[in-house]
Design a protein around this motif. Sequence first.
Motif, PDB file in Angstrom:
ATOM      1  N   ARG A   1     -12.528   1.858 -10.004  1.00 35.16           N
ATOM      2  CA  ARG A   1     -12.921   0.532  -9.494  1.00 35.16           C
ATOM      3  C   ARG A   1     -14.412   0.481  -9.201  1.00 35.16           C
ATOM      4  O   ARG A   1     -15.070  -0.541  -9.448  1.00 35.16           O
ATOM      5  CB  ARG A   1     -12.117   0.191  -8.243  1.00 35.16           C
ATOM      6  N   HIS A   2     -14.977   1.587  -8.668  1.00 32.43           N
ATOM      7  CA  HIS A   2     -16.426   1.640  -8.434  1.00 32.43           C
ATOM      8  C   HIS A   2     -17.195   1.419  -9.748  1.00 32.43           C
ATOM      9  O   HIS A   2     -18.199   0.695  -9.791  1.00 32.43           O
ATOM     10  CB  HIS A   2     -16.814   2.989  -7.846  1.00 32.43           C
TER      11      HIS A   2
ATOM     12  N   GLU B   1      -5.294   3.006   4.157  1.00 29.51           N
ATOM     13  CA  GLU B   1      -6.244   2.555   3.137  1.00 29.51           C
ATOM     14  C   GLU B   1      -7.128   3.713   2.686  1.00 29.51           C
ATOM     15  O   GLU B   1      -7.458   3.837   1.500  1.00 29.51           O
ATOM     16  CB  GLU B   1      -7.100   1.413   3.692  1.00 29.51           C
TER      17      GLU B   1
ATOM     18  N   THR C   1      -7.454   5.590  -1.250  1.00 30.93           N
ATOM     19  CA  THR C   1      -8.700   5.576  -2.021  1.00 30.93           C
ATOM     20  C   THR C   1      -9.427   6.916  -2.035  1.00 30.93           C
ATOM     21  O   THR C   1     -10.473   7.035  -2.677  1.00 30.93           O
ATOM     22  CB  THR C   1      -9.671   4.516  -1.451  1.00 30.93           C
ATOM     23  N   HIS C   2      -8.906   7.928  -1.353  1.00 30.64           N
ATOM     24  CA  HIS C   2      -9.601   9.216  -1.255  1.00 30.64           C
ATOM     25  C   HIS C   2      -8.702  10.379  -1.663  1.00 30.64           C
ATOM     26  O   HIS C   2      -7.479  10.309  -1.536  1.00 30.64           O
ATOM     27  CB  HIS C   2     -10.104   9.452   0.175  1.00 30.64           C
TER      28      HIS C   2
ATOM     29  N   ALA D   1      -9.899   4.798  -7.103  1.00 28.91           N
ATOM     30  CA  ALA D   1     -11.028   4.152  -6.413  1.00 28.91           C
ATOM     31  C   ALA D   1     -12.314   4.310  -7.225  1.00 28.91           C
ATOM     32  O   ALA D   1     -13.136   3.394  -7.298  1.00 28.91           O
ATOM     33  CB  ALA D   1     -11.197   4.752  -5.021  1.00 28.91           C
TER      34      ALA D   1
ATOM     35  N   GLU E   1       0.828  -1.208   0.000  1.00 31.74           N
ATOM     36  CA  GLU E   1       0.000   0.000   0.000  1.00 31.74           C
ATOM     37  C   GLU E   1       0.859   1.252   0.000  1.00 31.74           C
ATOM     38  O   GLU E   1       0.526   2.247  -0.671  1.00 31.74           O
ATOM     39  CB  GLU E   1      -0.924  -0.010   1.220  1.00 31.74           C
TER      40      GLU E   1
ATOM     41  N   ALA F   1     -13.851  10.266  -3.132  1.00 31.42           N
ATOM     42  CA  ALA F   1     -13.029   9.205  -3.730  1.00 31.42           C
ATOM     43  C   ALA F   1     -12.023   9.792  -4.717  1.00 31.42           C
ATOM     44  O   ALA F   1     -12.283  10.832  -5.336  1.00 31.42           O
ATOM     45  CB  ALA F   1     -13.926   8.185  -4.433  1.00 31.42           C
TER      46      ALA F   1
END
Length: 481
Positions: free
Chosen positions: A312-313, A293, A297-298, A309, A30, A305
């Motif tokens: 991926r959504h 995490e 993603t933000h 991310a 990560e 987001a």
Amino acid sequence: MNDCIEEGERLRRLAELAIVEAPVDPLMDELCGLACGLLDMPVAFVSILDATQAHIKAHHGYAYVSAPRESTFCDVTIRNDEPLIVPDLLNDPRFAQSPFVVQAPHVRFYAGIPLAVQPGMRVGSLCVLDTKPRELSEEQVACLQSLAGLVIGQIRHHSSRQIMARQALELARRQKMLAQTAQLAGVGGFEIELESGALTASDELLRLLGAADLPTLDDLLACFEGNEDLRTSFDDLRRGSGPVDSEIEMLVADGVPRHVRIYAEVATAASGSNIVGIVQDITGRKKATDELEWLATHDTLTGVANRAAFTRHIETAFRVADETGRRLALIMLDVDRFKAINDTHGHDVGDRVLAVVAERLVSAVGNRGTVARLGGDEFGILVYPVEAESAIAAVAGDILAALREPFVFGKFEVGTHGTLGIALSSLEDTNAPSLFKEADIALYEAKKAGRDGFALFRSEMRTALDARLGRLTTTRLAAVS
């Protein structure tokens, strides 16, 4: 600074850290992903160097494998405490003939931060790579150094955990476990006699679990009520299987949730075989992992987001849409006049405008969709499911109305609005890139129509755009001729 401990001592200490043979650490992966995201790099990895090899312990992007130490850039990086930044490897005689440069993956840029777990003790490096020459700003180098500090913390944490487990087990075998484990903050120990099942718990374990006494293994397992997998693991351990190693969320007597790690194994001594183990409070580490995490993603400026991310959504929504036969919509939004806001009021105000835009988008969209910042003043909204075009038009109307309200900051206000391009999925749209492209074309048409409005993608828009590009190409070729 070039001070370094003697290589033999470095290798001895490296063996004590036990990181070369350790499994891949997801948190380090990560951190590599964060390095790529924050520095806009395609590849990042953590390498640990022993006497002959550079071992890749974490990576993001191109999956490098371990390589002979002398062939790697990292072998040069660990010779100093300072970062090694090479804007163009082809222009550096040290690396111009490297197989990583002249062969695939044809690396051109390298930046590495030495990982010093103590002064002079450099065990490896955190590196970022690119296939084109580039430069790093001082702020970007500082960011990479900060991430390297987190990697060093993970290495130290791994080493501390290994040492702590060995110490706890050794203390148990020598019947000094209770006195010693009480000194380890957040770690409680226990010993279980295999024949009688009697359990001896340290004071720290009783405090950690909020228990007055734990006379048997059943009493210990009762603290983790409902966790049948843990009970099964202990049953397997009694029958001679491998150690118990589990992470569990639990509620203690004060009602506060905690995350704990339970490790136990059979220890054989002259007096017989017993089960010895520890329970470690890892709540703080879990919180740190959750924060990392979130960062991955933000968007840190707006809290919505980020692009990765969000993509991926969309891909997930496509998979669900394929199963249900329902449609989804992508809205791309540009904040109008944003460059003028930055030029007039400064980037601080521009950042505040973006943060408020995100808040208004989240409020306007509600539970109808997901909001993301794609970069700069561009936002994306995924709406799913979409029953009809009128429904997505209603969402667009709510967004435009929210952005028309003035942005008030203290004694002055900023006026702006937004322009939207909308793409609805169809049988031809099977992935995020195709939907992004259609929404981008619609956004172009909305801007051409005068801004502060929206356009819904139609196939004729693509035809018209292709025609314009064709005419432009023809004109340019004619000019060259």
